[in-house]
Design an enzyme around this catalytic site. Structure first.
Site, PDB file in Angstrom:
ATOM      1  N   LYS A  20       0.842  -1.205   0.000  1.00  0.00           N
ATOM      2  CA  LYS A  20       0.000   0.000   0.000  1.00  0.00           C
ATOM      3  C   LYS A  20       0.880   1.259   0.000  1.00  0.00           C
ATOM      4  O   LYS A  20       0.657   2.191  -0.765  1.00  0.00           O
ATOM      5  CB  LYS A  20      -0.889   0.021   1.249  1.00  0.00           C
ATOM      6  N   ASN A  21       1.888   1.267   0.875  1.00  0.00           N
ATOM      7  CA  ASN A  21       2.679   2.488   1.037  1.00  0.00           C
ATOM      8  C   ASN A  21       3.585   2.782  -0.147  1.00  0.00           C
ATOM      9  O   ASN A  21       4.231   3.826  -0.209  1.00  0.00           O
ATOM     10  CB  ASN A  21       3.509   2.417   2.324  1.00  0.00           C
ATOM     11  N   CYS A 113      -6.266  12.394  11.708  1.00  0.00           N
ATOM     12  CA  CYS A 113      -5.435  11.212  11.781  1.00  0.00           C
ATOM     13  C   CYS A 113      -5.528  10.509  13.103  1.00  0.00           C
ATOM     14  O   CYS A 113      -5.635  11.117  14.137  1.00  0.00           O
ATOM     15  CB  CYS A 113      -4.014  11.549  11.416  1.00  0.00           C
ATOM     16  N   ARG A 118      -0.226  14.718  13.141  1.00  0.00           N
ATOM     17  CA  ARG A 118       0.669  14.374  12.023  1.00  0.00           C
ATOM     18  C   ARG A 118       0.836  15.622  11.177  1.00  0.00           C
ATOM     19  O   ARG A 118       0.190  15.791  10.158  1.00  0.00           O
ATOM     20  CB  ARG A 118       0.102  13.209  11.219  1.00  0.00           C
ATOM     21  N   ASP A 303       4.821   0.684  12.076  1.00  0.00           N
ATOM     22  CA  ASP A 303       3.630   0.000  11.563  1.00  0.00           C
ATOM     23  C   ASP A 303       3.570  -1.472  11.994  1.00  0.00           C
ATOM     24  O   ASP A 303       2.504  -2.081  11.941  1.00  0.00           O
ATOM     25  CB  ASP A 303       3.592   0.066  10.023  1.00  0.00           C
ATOM     26  N   ARG A 395      -8.316  -0.263   4.752  1.00  0.00           N
ATOM     27  CA  ARG A 395      -7.429   0.733   4.133  1.00  0.00           C
ATOM     28  C   ARG A 395      -6.094   0.117   3.758  1.00  0.00           C
ATOM     29  O   ARG A 395      -5.400   0.635   2.889  1.00  0.00           O
ATOM     30  CB  ARG A 395      -7.169   1.881   5.114  1.00  0.00           C
TER      31      ARG A 395
HETATM   32  C1  UD1 Z   1       4.526   6.835   6.361  1.00  0.00           C
HETATM   33  C2  UD1 Z   1       3.675   5.609   6.156  1.00  0.00           C
HETATM   34  C3  UD1 Z   1       3.109   5.139   7.497  1.00  0.00           C
HETATM   35  C4  UD1 Z   1       4.219   4.952   8.504  1.00  0.00           C
HETATM   36  C5  UD1 Z   1       5.107   6.188   8.588  1.00  0.00           C
HETATM   37  C6  UD1 Z   1       6.322   5.995   9.466  1.00  0.00           C
HETATM   38  C7  UD1 Z   1       2.801   5.879   3.928  1.00  0.00           C
HETATM   39  C8  UD1 Z   1       1.614   6.088   3.065  1.00  0.00           C
HETATM   40  N1  UD1 Z   1       2.609   5.917   5.250  1.00  0.00           N
HETATM   41  O1  UD1 Z   1       3.663   7.855   6.853  1.00  0.00           O
HETATM   42  O2  UD1 Z   1       2.422   3.907   7.273  1.00  0.00           O
HETATM   43  O3  UD1 Z   1       3.655   4.709   9.771  1.00  0.00           O
HETATM   44  O4  UD1 Z   1       5.566   6.560   7.270  1.00  0.00           O
HETATM   45  O5  UD1 Z   1       7.087   4.955   9.006  1.00  0.00           O
HETATM   46  O6  UD1 Z   1       3.885   5.629   3.438  1.00  0.00           O
HETATM   47  N2  UD1 Z   1       6.364  14.597  10.814  1.00  0.00           N
HETATM   48  C9  UD1 Z   1       6.421  15.929  11.162  1.00  0.00           C
HETATM   49  N3  UD1 Z   1       6.254  16.857  10.170  1.00  0.00           N
HETATM   50  C10 UD1 Z   1       6.047  16.513   8.869  1.00  0.00           C
HETATM   51  C11 UD1 Z   1       6.003  15.141   8.530  1.00  0.00           C
HETATM   52  C12 UD1 Z   1       6.165  14.205   9.528  1.00  0.00           C
HETATM   53  O7  UD1 Z   1       6.600  16.269  12.318  1.00  0.00           O
HETATM   54  O8  UD1 Z   1       5.909  17.415   8.019  1.00  0.00           O
HETATM   55  C13 UD1 Z   1       6.512  13.573  11.866  1.00  0.00           C
HETATM   56  C14 UD1 Z   1       5.220  12.773  12.058  1.00  0.00           C
HETATM   57  O9  UD1 Z   1       4.306  13.447  12.897  1.00  0.00           O
HETATM   58  C15 UD1 Z   1       5.725  11.506  12.668  1.00  0.00           C
HETATM   59  C16 UD1 Z   1       7.092  11.318  11.984  1.00  0.00           C
HETATM   60  O10 UD1 Z   1       7.446  12.596  11.466  1.00  0.00           O
HETATM   61  O11 UD1 Z   1       5.937  11.666  14.040  1.00  0.00           O
HETATM   62  C17 UD1 Z   1       7.090  10.286  10.868  1.00  0.00           C
HETATM   63  O12 UD1 Z   1       6.154  10.644   9.878  1.00  0.00           O
HETATM   64  P1  UD1 Z   1       6.363  10.299   8.346  1.00  0.00           P
HETATM   65  O13 UD1 Z   1       7.617   9.520   8.147  1.00  0.00           O
HETATM   66  O14 UD1 Z   1       6.191  11.558   7.575  1.00  0.00           O
HETATM   67  O15 UD1 Z   1       5.112   9.355   8.088  1.00  0.00           O
HETATM   68  P2  UD1 Z   1       4.133   9.393   6.859  1.00  0.00           P
HETATM   69  O16 UD1 Z   1       4.875   9.659   5.609  1.00  0.00           O
HETATM   70  O17 UD1 Z   1       2.936  10.182   7.189  1.00  0.00           O
END
Ligand code: UD1
Length: 416
Positions: A20-21, A113, A118, A303, A395
């Site tokens: 999915k990711n 979320c 997030r 995850d 999902r």
């Molecule tokens: C992706 C995955 C999700 C997984 C996560 C962490 C997809 C579709 N989803 O989510 O399944 O759980 O990686 O491995 O690929 N953060 C900030 N600011 C930002 C962006 C992120 O503070 O602008 C923080 C988030 O709140 C969180 C951490 O960074 O604490 C990791 O988030 P991120 O790696 O961005 O996860 P996603 O890409 O949303």
């Protein structure tokens, strides 16, 4: 809801779905590439449907043939409706692709979320470094780069998966060179870049902390096979583990599984990896998984934490979890508690004292991976477990109940 009559003992073979990711950013990338993209091995999931609706709204023609998705990419408008933005967090990766293809994008912040706050601050600040003008008004983001995205050096404060993907998508057709330092290294990013490079992009170092992108003028769609879903694989491994099962998974990338093997070895499971297959044989009673600390790849993935907690709940001893990625990622602990698990959560730490047997109960999933963890726990529990909130599970898991039933569990999905 998913209804499980336990305990089960799983055995047999299962083909693991595509990731999915990986599928979601690949679909965003398909918007960026002119002509036709064919993605093989795409799982049939509600989040994938949402991504297809975003593409269609932008002007692309999309068709599903089994697990193949065919996207004829044409962009007639660069706005994503609020309803689609709000229904899935990953809709934010369409921002980089749209800005790159059209020079503008209008969208709102991605929606509600389940895992705690997030934010998208890293996405926005790094896109601004590439010369994208982003105006935030009334919950909407008006983004423009009228003269094109400009290559720059961007150092991420945290290796965010989504921000890394967004930056790559924005920079591939930008002017000059972009360097991303402290980039996320998840395999899904390598999968995205493999596709982009085949479409004509010049991305170097994907899967490493420093990614270099030489902008090219345009990209043309191609065929690509989505990588196997490492989180779905580990969920089925946990299901085999809690049931004392013997399960062979097909279509697994064993190098992606390595960072998650620790708890299976600790708990006494025998895991054999051969080519694209993995066999897991579990003992009658698991040992504790001991100590899990979630970290960015190649650390232990957040995850996978919920499903491993279901294993710890029935381990012979105490295990400790430290969740370093998301603030609110122990919501499955409440459901596990209802089934008789002994779990104490304090901030980012959870201590699990294994019990001999869980008891079936009515529980509710609050998020995707937590919901799947409750199903895993239900397989080991005595009596009936009813897991509601399966819209979260759908999902990310294609036919979870059916696959488990094929492995011998008494489990079915019913409309509530
Ligand atoms: C992706 C995955 C999700 C997984 C996560 C962490 C997809 C579709 N989803 O989510 O399944 O759980 O990686 O491995 O690929 N953060 C900030 N600011 C930002 C962006 C992120 O503070 O602008 C923080 C988030 O709140 C969180 C951490 O960074 O604490 C990791 O988030 P991120 O790696 O961005 O996860 P996603 O890409 O949303």
């Amino acid at each position: 809801m998913i209804i499980i009559d336990g305990p089960a003992e799983l055995s047999g073979e299962l083909t693991v779905q595509g990731a999915k990711n990986s599928t979601l950013p690949l679909l965003a990338a398909a918007l960026l590439c002119k002509g036709q993209t064919v993605l093989h091995n795409c799982p049939d999931l509600s989040d994938v449907d949402t991504a297809l609706r975003i593409l269609e709204h932008a002007g692309c023609r999309c068709k599903r043939e089994g697990h193949d998705l065919i996207v004829d990419s044409a962009v007639t408008q660069c706005e994503i409706p609020e309803e689609l933005m709000r229904s899935m967090r990953s809709s934010i990766v369409f921002l980089g692709a749209m800005i790159s293809r059209c020079g503008s994008a209008r969208l709102c912040a991605p929606g509600g979320c389940e895992l705690g706050p997030r934010p998208i601050d890293l996405h926005l600040s790094s896109l601004r470094r590439l010369g994208v003008d982003i105006e935030e008004t009334g919950g909407w983001l008006n983004c423009s780069a009228p003269h094109g995205v400009e290559g720059a050096y961007v150092s991420l404060a945290f290796p965010s998966v989504g921000a890394t993907e967004n930056l790559i998508l924005a920079a591939v057709c930008g002017k000059g060179t972009t360097i991303i330092a402290n980039a996320a290294r998840e395999p899904e990013i390598s999968d995205l870049c493999e596709y982009l490079n085949r479409c004509g992009a010049r991305v170097y170092g994907a899967g490493e902390s420093c990614v270099i992108i030489d902008g090219v003028k345009e990209l043309f769609g191609c065929e690509h096979r989505v990588m196997p879903d490492r989180i779905a694989a580990v969920t089925y491994m946990a299901a085999a583990a809690v049931t004392g099962g013997n399960v062979t998974l097909r279509d697994v990338d064993n190098t992606h599984i390595l960072p998650m093997l620790g708890p299976f070895e600790e708990s006494g499971c025998e895991v054999r990896q051969l080519g694209g297959c993995l066999n897991i044989m579990a003992p009658r009673r698991l040992n504790p998984v001991r100590h899990i600390r979630t970290m960015p790849y190649p650390g232990f993935p957040t995850d996978a934490q919920p499903a491993i907690m279901s294993m710890a709940a029935v381990g012979r001893g105490t295990s400790m979890f430290v969740e370093n990625i998301f603030e609110n990622r122990y919501r499955h602990a409440e459901g596990l508690g209802r089934m008789g698990a002994k779990i104490k959560v304090e901030g980012k730490v959870a201590v699990v004292e294994g019990v001999e047997r869980l008891t079936g109960a009515a529980v509710e999933s609050a998020d995707l991976r937590g919901g799947a963890a409750l199903v895993v726990a239900g397989l080991s529990a005595q009596g009936r477990t009813q897991v509601s909130g399966t819209q979260f599970i759908r999902r990310g898991y294609e036919d979870l109940a059916k696959h488990l039933a094929d492995l011998g569990a008494r489990v079915r999905e019913e409309e509530a």
